[in-house]
Design an enzyme around this catalytic site. Structure first.
Site, short mmCIF file in Angstrom:
data_model
loop_
_atom_site.label_atom_id
_atom_site.label_comp_id
_atom_site.label_asym_id
_atom_site.label_seq_id
_atom_site.Cartn_x
_atom_site.Cartn_y
_atom_site.Cartn_z
CE LYS A 31 -0.87 0.22 5.04
NZ LYS A 31 -0.24 1.48 5.36
CB THR A 32 4.04 2.24 1.70
OG1 THR A 32 3.51 1.90 2.98
CG2 THR A 32 4.85 3.51 1.82
CG ASP A 216 -1.50 4.53 5.54
OD1 ASP A 216 -2.15 3.58 5.08
OD2 ASP A 216 -0.33 4.42 5.97
CD GLU A 217 -2.44 1.26 8.67
OE1 GLU A 217 -3.48 0.57 8.62
OE2 GLU A 217 -1.30 0.78 8.62
CD GLN A 247 -3.48 -5.31 8.30
OE1 GLN A 247 -2.48 -5.12 8.96
NE2 GLN A 247 -3.50 -5.15 6.98
NE ARG A 598 1.55 -7.53 11.08
CZ ARG A 598 1.21 -6.75 10.04
NH1 ARG A 598 1.99 -5.76 9.67
NH2 ARG A 598 0.10 -6.96 9.38
#
Length: 736
Positions: A31-32, A216-217, A247, A598
């Site tokens: 996504k970044t 973001d998020e 998430q 993770r």
């Protein structure tokens, strides 16, 4: 060229510039890269960086995003890429006076807030056992998130003893913040929303400026952040939000999953693009994580996939106790560490901080370096907080909270009664305590030895405040450290503890030097803001070669080649409270999903059959989440699942806490184990063994019978060695 590195879905998202856009970006889906590529493409298309706003949740994410954008599109100083709180702080620094704040207002962190509330409890003679500071602050924070003033709280809540106490504390808390020209973190958001609501010209200014907004998020936004973004995007709808409903793990602190689930209701014309290709984890890890998260009902349909190999199966170990669990993980780290794998490639992610102690002890015994990310932050150490209080007074002489903290640091002979008199005098005169202490008539009335120390402190702070534009941040720091007598007091103490404090203060000076080197025009205000807004995850040093210990909540946004998830037991993870509501279980399941994703190469799950926590020892049942993992993806110990055909003496039925909403009972596992043992013993008693028979034992594995009599049997096991056991009790099975 800018978009060449993106896959088809990422490229589609980057090319969608106008109108509302929801990018559902799964864990590790790049996504970044998508967001930075999108921003760089916008700039290439002629959109001014001045008109772009990108909002993140951590300084680390903001710094990485800015770095990647400038790599692709060159310097873009006019563009705002920052956290929600940093954005609000910048706006309020410019327009805060319209709400009655001085331009030099300070920000109080959690420690400062607790100090204020504790003082209020003392002043109002309220029992802090019945009404603790953390409890009251959680209610105050919840009220602010709902834009509820103390008066509104009193009007909306049923009048009783408890609500009266909360109202009185909340009102006094707000008054103290105002008197000290201070805001807390909730105020940064709330006051920005109030500013926009009260001053249409200011809102219009930022709506015109930020014609393109990216968040973001988005699944972690709370109601106030949602309102803020809606107001800024109202006139143009060029709003791109990026997130993953799987998430959303911060509902306990206000995050509202409905913000991302209802985005298409808020913006019916919105385009939705799913990023489902994962670049982080091996195939088996993704498959295992999906087999857990698919049990959630309140989610948007998606499934991550990867071009990577399946990799190793998920390892699972069921140990006897939590100490055995910690020792097992330490041994695994030693075994898995190779020349190509550093200690910093390993992470132990636990559900609650209380679990960390056993891992710290085990890693220390094995000589393995480690770092606890969620423990006491460097900036929360006493000596650092003291010097930051001095620095805040340089910026804001009205900050009585900071004055109270350092007026006797070092000791200056200022007793509580003297401080109370000065506070009362300052209150009558309508000035701050520092201003009162600046007056000669007050200084002359101080106790004997206090005069010189207090005068030196006041003169130093006043000088630094007057000259702050002419001094470097490091110069101000040196003056405060030396001229107030703080450093001399530590040197005179001549203790190991004082030596450690001096080392920390010198390290803080390194932080200041780094800031000055990296900033074109370093200012004390900006430096203090950076430190105050720093989150735990920003404190993660990837270059330090040490195993990382942290909670799963803290791990969001990070990745490691090898991840351990311990404590997978009903009652711990998921926690007892999760079984009370479907929503609680779904959030715990999302947290499990975050923890699992993770891991890049190896994922190890563990549980303990018996765990001592908070002084109580319980037998445990393996976590519901373990039972949801596809068994074909696991290696190691088997996960115990009850079957209807379990045999006589065993409670039948399938347990599913989510569907049945039944609370876990810690002793169930013991009851089932006893039943199974009885069934095994009964079978064993009916079997005749002969010397030379090969047998299998439930715990010791395979072995050879070498002797027996009427009551006992002796077996040499292949791995466990020789054991003498009672016939009819030992769970032995003859191998044909």
């Amino acid at each position: 060229m800018i978009l060449d590195r993106l896959n088809d879905k990422q490229k589609e998202a980057a090319l969608q510039i106008e109108g509302p856009l929801l990018i559902l970006a799964g864990a590790g889906s790049g996504k970044t890269s998508t967001m930075t590529g999108r921003i760089a493409y916008m700039i290439e298309q002629g959109i001014s960086p001045y008109n772009i706003l990108a909002v993140t949740f951590t300084n680390k994410a903001a710094a990485e995003m800015r770095s990647r954008v400038e790599e692709l599109a060159g310097r873009c100083e006019d563009m705002w890429i920052m956290t929600f709180h940093a954005m609000c702080l910048r706006i309020l620094r410019i327009h805060g006076e319209r709400l009655g704040y001085g331009h030099n207002f300070v920000i109080y962190d959690g420690t400062d807030q607790k100090t204020i509330v504790k003082n209020i409890l003392k002043e109002q003679n309220i029992n802090d056992k019945e009404f603790s500071a953390p409890y009251l602050l959680s209610i105050i924070s919840s009220c602010k998130e709902k834009d509820m003033s103390p008066e509104q709280y009193r009007a909306d809540m049923e009048e009783n003893f408890k609500t009266r106490i909360i109202y009185n504390v909340y009102r006094a808390y707000e008054a103290q913040l105002r008197d000290n020209n201070a805001m807390d973190f909730d105020d940064l958001l709330l006051n920005t929303v109030r500013l926009f609501e009260q001053d249409e010209a200011v809102l219009l200014k930022y709506q015109k400026r930020f014609h393109y907004i990216m968040v973001d998020e988005y699944q972690d936004t709370n109601h106030m952040q949602y309102r803020l973004i809606r107001m800024l995007a109202e006139s143009h709808h060029n709003l791109c939000v990026v997130g993953d409903d799987d998430q959303c793990i911060y509902q306990w602190r206000g995050a509202d999953i409905r913000n991302i689930l209802d985005f298409e209701k808020d913006f019916p014309e919105a385009k939705v693009i799913k990023l489902e290709q994962n670049y982080r984890s091996a195939g088996n890890i993704l498959a295992a994580a999906h087999s857990v998260i698919r049990n959630n009902r309140g989610r948007k349909s998606k499934k991550l996939w990867t071009e990577k190999d399946a990799g190793e199966k998920i390892r699972y170990c069921r140990t006897d106790t939590e100490k055995d669990e910690a020792a097992f993980i330490a041994r695994e780290i030693e075994l898995l560490k190779t020349a190509d794998r550093k200690y910093s490639d390993f992470a132990i992610l636990y559900r609650i901080n209380a679990q960390s102690r056993n891992f710290e002890e085990a890693l220390t015994r094995f000589g393995i370096p480690y770092r606890v990310l969620s423990g006491l932050r460097y900036y929360d150490r006493k000596e650092i907080k003291d010097l930051m209080a001095y620095m805040r007074l340089v910026l804001n002489p009205q900050d009585d909270l900071s004055l109270r903290r350092i007026v006797n640091e070092p000791k200056r002979g200022m007793g509580d009664k003297t401080l109370q008199k000065i506070e009362a005098f300052a209150h009558v005169r309508g000035e701050s305590m520092l201003q009162a202490l600046s007056e000669e008539e007050i200084l002359e009335n101080l106790p004997g030895k206090a005069y010189n120390g207090v005068k030196a402190m006041v003169d130093c702070i006043r000088m630094c405040s007057q000259e702050k534009e002419n001094l470097r941040v490091s110069d101000i720091y040196d003056h405060l450290l030396v001229d107030t007598g703080y450093m001399k007091a530590l040197e005179d103490a001549n203790t190991v503890e004082a030596e450690g404090r001096i080392e920390n203060l010198m390290e803080f000076k390194s932080v200041i030097y780094d800031y000055e080197e990296q900033t074109e025009e370093p200012r004390l205000e900006e430096f203090m803001e950076k430190i105050t807004l720093m989150a735990e995850v920003d404190n993660h040093d990837e270059n330090q070669d040490a195993v990382v210990l942290m909670t799963m909540h803290s791990a969001k946004g990070l990745e490691f080649p090898v991840v351990f998830l311990p404590g997978l037991e009903d009652g711990l993870f998921p926690g007892h409270k999760a079984f009370d509501t479907a929503g609680g279980m779904e959030e715990e399941r999302r947290l499990c999903y975050v923890g699992m994703t993770r891991a890049k190469e190896i994922l190890v799950l563990t549980s303990a059959a018996q765990r001592t926590l908070y002084g109580r020892t319980d037998y445990t049942r393996e976590s519901q989440f373990l039972r949801e993992v596809d068994p074909k993806l696991l290696q190691g110990d088997a996960v115990f699942v009850r079957r209807r055909e379990a045999g006589p003496g065993v409670d039948t039925g399938s347990f599913d806490g989510f569907r049945q909403k039944e609370s876990p009972r810690p002793y169930d596992a013991l009851r089932y184990a006893r039943a199974a043992t009885k069934a095994g013993a009964a079978a064993s008693a009916q079997t005749e063994f002969s010397i030379g028979d090969r047998v299998r034992h439930g715990k010791f594995g395979e072995g050879l019978v070498i002797d027996q009599d009427d009551k006992t049997i002796i077996v040499i096991f292949d791995e466990a060695g020789q054991k003498k056991m009672a016939k009819g009790i030992a769970p032995l099975k003859k191998i044909q």
